[in-house]
Design an enzyme around this catalytic site. Structure first.
Site, mmCIF file in Angstrom:
data_model
loop_
_atom_site.group_PDB
_atom_site.id
_atom_site.type_symbol
_atom_site.label_atom_id
_atom_site.label_comp_id
_atom_site.label_asym_id
_atom_site.label_seq_id
_atom_site.Cartn_x
_atom_site.Cartn_y
_atom_site.Cartn_z
ATOM 1 N N ASP A 76 0.830 -1.213 0.000
ATOM 2 C CA ASP A 76 0.000 0.000 0.000
ATOM 3 C C ASP A 76 0.864 1.263 0.000
ATOM 4 O OD1 ASP A 76 -2.225 -1.718 0.306
ATOM 5 O OD2 ASP A 76 -1.997 -1.669 2.475
ATOM 6 N N GLU B 171 -11.362 -2.118 -3.588
ATOM 7 C CA GLU B 171 -10.578 -1.449 -2.553
ATOM 8 C C GLU B 171 -9.715 -0.346 -3.153
ATOM 9 O OE1 GLU B 171 -9.839 -5.197 0.420
ATOM 10 O OE2 GLU B 171 -8.329 -4.858 -1.130
#
Length: 327
Positions: free
Chosen positions: A32, A204
């Site tokens: 991420d 997401e």
């Protein structure tokens, strides 16, 4: 015998240091990623215990630079079942400070929260360097129909900040942010849904950036966090209004599962996802993680060219091939 094990460890560390489809240094373990340039330094923040920091002077050579927290803020404890891991940090600069939005949660639950931490500088040698916890921005309770995860701050043409967030369940959300505080205007904001998939399929890592006359919404979908078995993918749509509707290249709404596919598994690059964009060296770059099938499915950093075609749609170019000038 001891020398043999030391030599083996050194060889393995060197292999790891040079892996990740072009970049070198501390590139394994990145998940991420979010990136920003300050002065001549690129700062990369990623999921991990206390939020991990890495730095580079050229986008190519990376080194560890500690963590944001020495321990997570106490208010995040009820949202984490174990460990100090904070998820999906997003870095931005406004109102004279650097702002990181991050998520505190556990797998498989909607009891989650997004926090904010600020710093007037990213240079740890600066006497002003200090991360200040600004508390909770938004949270979702158990059994909620959306999840306060994966924050991304973006700005519209009036320089109004918006927070992109949400994960799984009912899709990607958008919340207006108070530019004076970096917090939500409302104690319990009612988010706008800007992307979703039918039947609760996984969606997401919403990320919005403006290019030309368009806002581009990047998303990751399907499954992350399964090492070499991850089937994460990156898709994109665009809108001339930050609130949507976002359509893919074929005109399908991202509210109906649309999205032009940009990256999927290819060779040892498994499950690419969670992207960010930075401009450097007269070039846009897409920064994302993937799971390296050549190295036991370990999450790793990848940076590649982001190109734009005649119709204003992004295309993926080659992985970064060497150092990039910061000026």
């Amino acid at each position: 015998m001891k020398r043999f094990f030391v030599l083996c460890a050194l060889i393995i560390s060197l292999l790891f240091a040079t892996r990740a489809l072009a970049q070198t240094g501390s590139v394994l373990g990145v998940h991420d990623p979010s990136i920003i340039q300050s002065g001549n330094t690129f700062y990369l923040f990623s999921t991990g215990p206390d939020i991990e920091i890495r730095t580079s002077n050229d986008l190519f050579h990376w080194k560890n630079a500690g963590t944001v927290f020495s321990r997570p803020p106490a208010w995040t404890n009820p949202f984490r079942h174990r460990g100090n891991s904070l998820w999906a940090p997003d870095i931005s600069f406004f109102n004279g400070e650097y702002h990181i939005y991050y998520a505190s949660s556990s797998f498989g639950v909607t009891h989650s929260a997004i926090g904010q931490v600020t710093n007037p500088t990213l240079d740890p040698a600066d006497p002003k360097y200090h991360w200040t916890d600004r508390g909770c921005v938004v949270q979702t309770p158990i059994n909620n129909n959306w999840n306060a995860l994966d924050p991304c701050l973006t700005f519209d043409t009036e320089n109004q900040p918006w927070l992109v967030l949400g994960s799984c369940w009912t899709g990607i959300k958008l919340i207006k942010i108070n530019p004076a505080t970096g917090l939500s205007f409302a104690a319990e904001p009612q988010p706008l849904t800007i992307a979703s998939r039918p039947n609760g399929l996984l969606l997401e890592e919403g990320y919005i950036r403006r290019h030309g006359d368009w806002y581009y919404l990047w998303v990751s979908f399907d499954h992350c966090c399964r090492g070499s078995f991850s089937d994460y993918k990156i898709a994109v749509g665009r809108s001339k209004n930050i609130q949507g509707p976002y359509l893919d290249r074929n005109g399908k709404s991202m509210l109906d599962g649309g999205g032009t596919l940009m990256l999927t598994s290819n060779g040892p690059m498994r499950g690419p996802g969670s992207c960010a964009i930075i401009h450097a060296g007269n070039q846009d770059w897409l920064v994302h993680h993937f799971y390296d099938d050549d190295y036991w499915g370990i999450a790793s950093l990848r940076i590649c060219q982001l190109l734009w075609d005649a119709e204003g749609w992004p295309t993926i170019g080659d992985p970064i091939g060497g150092p990039i000038a910061t000026k």
